[in-house]
Design a protein around this motif. Structure first.
Motif, PDB file in Angstrom:
ATOM      1  N   VAL A  30       0.803  -1.211   0.000  1.00  0.00           N
ATOM      2  CA  VAL A  30       0.000   0.000   0.000  1.00  0.00           C
ATOM      3  C   VAL A  30       0.842   1.270   0.000  1.00  0.00           C
ATOM      4  O   VAL A  30       0.453   2.270  -0.588  1.00  0.00           O
ATOM      5  CB  VAL A  30      -1.016   0.045   1.170  1.00  0.00           C
ATOM      6  N   VAL A  59      -3.565  -7.437  -0.983  1.00  0.00           N
ATOM      7  CA  VAL A  59      -2.817  -6.318  -0.436  1.00  0.00           C
ATOM      8  C   VAL A  59      -1.872  -6.848   0.645  1.00  0.00           C
ATOM      9  O   VAL A  59      -2.265  -7.650   1.488  1.00  0.00           O
ATOM     10  CB  VAL A  59      -3.772  -5.244   0.126  1.00  0.00           C
ATOM     11  N   SER A  69      -8.279  -1.101   1.994  1.00  0.00           N
ATOM     12  CA  SER A  69      -7.896  -1.870   0.804  1.00  0.00           C
ATOM     13  C   SER A  69      -9.061  -2.724   0.304  1.00  0.00           C
ATOM     14  O   SER A  69      -9.282  -2.837  -0.899  1.00  0.00           O
ATOM     15  CB  SER A  69      -6.664  -2.732   1.075  1.00  0.00           C
TER      16      SER A  69
END
Length: 129
Positions: free
Chosen positions: A55, A83, A96
């Motif tokens: 991220v 993620v 996410s």
């Protein structure tokens, strides 16, 4: 079964090496990029079965890249995205998922957890339908 093609978007070299070892030990092919922008560009040019998306990256973060893929990549917009995030930040996990990731795993990568997620998203087929 053909070799799975996985794209890793991760800017930290140590994390790249650790994830590369785990993924290649499973017998999967791995391409590595260092920004979300590069991930989007690489996906536009090549086929991948799955994306591992950090991220926190320069130029375009994983949230923005995930959202862009889901909204703008046509037939590739459904690619499974895992993620890869810090273990204690639940806000990152929720954000996410809201932006379109299929699931998340925490760093440092646990090989068994990663393989389970890959199997769930890519390899196993639904029983019904």
């Amino acid at each position: 079964m053909n070799e799975l093609q996985i794209l890793l978007a991760e800017d930290n070299k140590l994390n790249q090496l650790m994830i590369k070892k785990v993924v290649e030990d499973f017998g999967f092919a791995l391409d590595i990029v260092e920004t979300g922008k590069e991930a989007v560009e690489k996906l536009a040019m090549q086929h991948y079965d799955l994306i591992l998306m950090d991220v926190n990256m320069p130029e375009m973060d994983g949230y923005t890249a995930t959202k862009h893929i889901r909204e703008n990549m046509g037939e590739k917009s459904n690619i499974p995205i895992i993620v890869v995030t810090s273990p204690s930040d639940r806000q990152e996990h929720v954000k996410s998922l809201l932006l379109g990731a299929n699931t998340f795993i925490s760093k440092p990568i646990n090989a068994d957890e990663l393989l389970t997620e890959i199997m769930t998203l890519v390899i196993t087929k639904p029983i019904f339908g």
